[in-house]
Design a protein around this motif. Sequence first.
Motif, mmCIF file in Angstrom:
data_model
loop_
_atom_site.group_PDB
_atom_site.id
_atom_site.type_symbol
_atom_site.label_atom_id
_atom_site.label_comp_id
_atom_site.label_asym_id
_atom_site.label_seq_id
_atom_site.Cartn_x
_atom_site.Cartn_y
_atom_site.Cartn_z
ATOM 1 N N SER A 103 -42.774 -61.822 -0.116
ATOM 2 C CA SER A 103 -42.803 -62.655 1.090
ATOM 3 C C SER A 103 -43.694 -63.876 0.902
ATOM 4 O O SER A 103 -43.348 -64.985 1.325
ATOM 5 N N ARG B 297 -41.822 -66.377 -1.262
ATOM 6 C CA ARG B 297 -40.784 -67.104 -0.505
ATOM 7 C C ARG B 297 -41.403 -68.186 0.372
ATOM 8 O O ARG B 297 -40.933 -69.323 0.410
ATOM 9 N N GLN B 298 -42.477 -67.836 1.069
ATOM 10 C CA GLN B 298 -43.127 -68.809 1.949
ATOM 11 C C GLN B 298 -43.749 -69.943 1.142
ATOM 12 O O GLN B 298 -43.656 -71.109 1.520
ATOM 13 N N HIS C 287 -41.029 -72.232 -0.003
ATOM 14 C CA HIS C 287 -40.543 -73.004 1.142
ATOM 15 C C HIS C 287 -41.463 -74.193 1.441
ATOM 16 O O HIS C 287 -40.993 -75.285 1.766
ATOM 17 N N TRP D 270 -54.217 -69.807 4.183
ATOM 18 C CA TRP D 270 -54.114 -68.870 5.296
ATOM 19 C C TRP D 270 -55.435 -68.174 5.570
ATOM 20 O O TRP D 270 -55.828 -67.990 6.728
#
Length: 71
Positions: free
Chosen positions: A46, A49-50, A53, A65
Amino acid sequence: MKANEFDRKFDEGEDVSAAVDWSKAKRVNSETRRVNVDFPAWVVESLDRQAQHLGVTRQSLIKLWIAERLE
């Protein structure tokens, strides 16, 4: 310029950048330390993928984050 004058101008929102020798500037608490964290495979996938992106690396995404969360 004396320190109290510099502080006053800064506090009043004046541009004091001309009074700073940026070649000697240092960030406080900017030293790095390596930390190892284990994530389940689905979390890493995940994150990847982020990161893809957003066009950044996984490490950059995690740092961003965590920094946002700590603020």
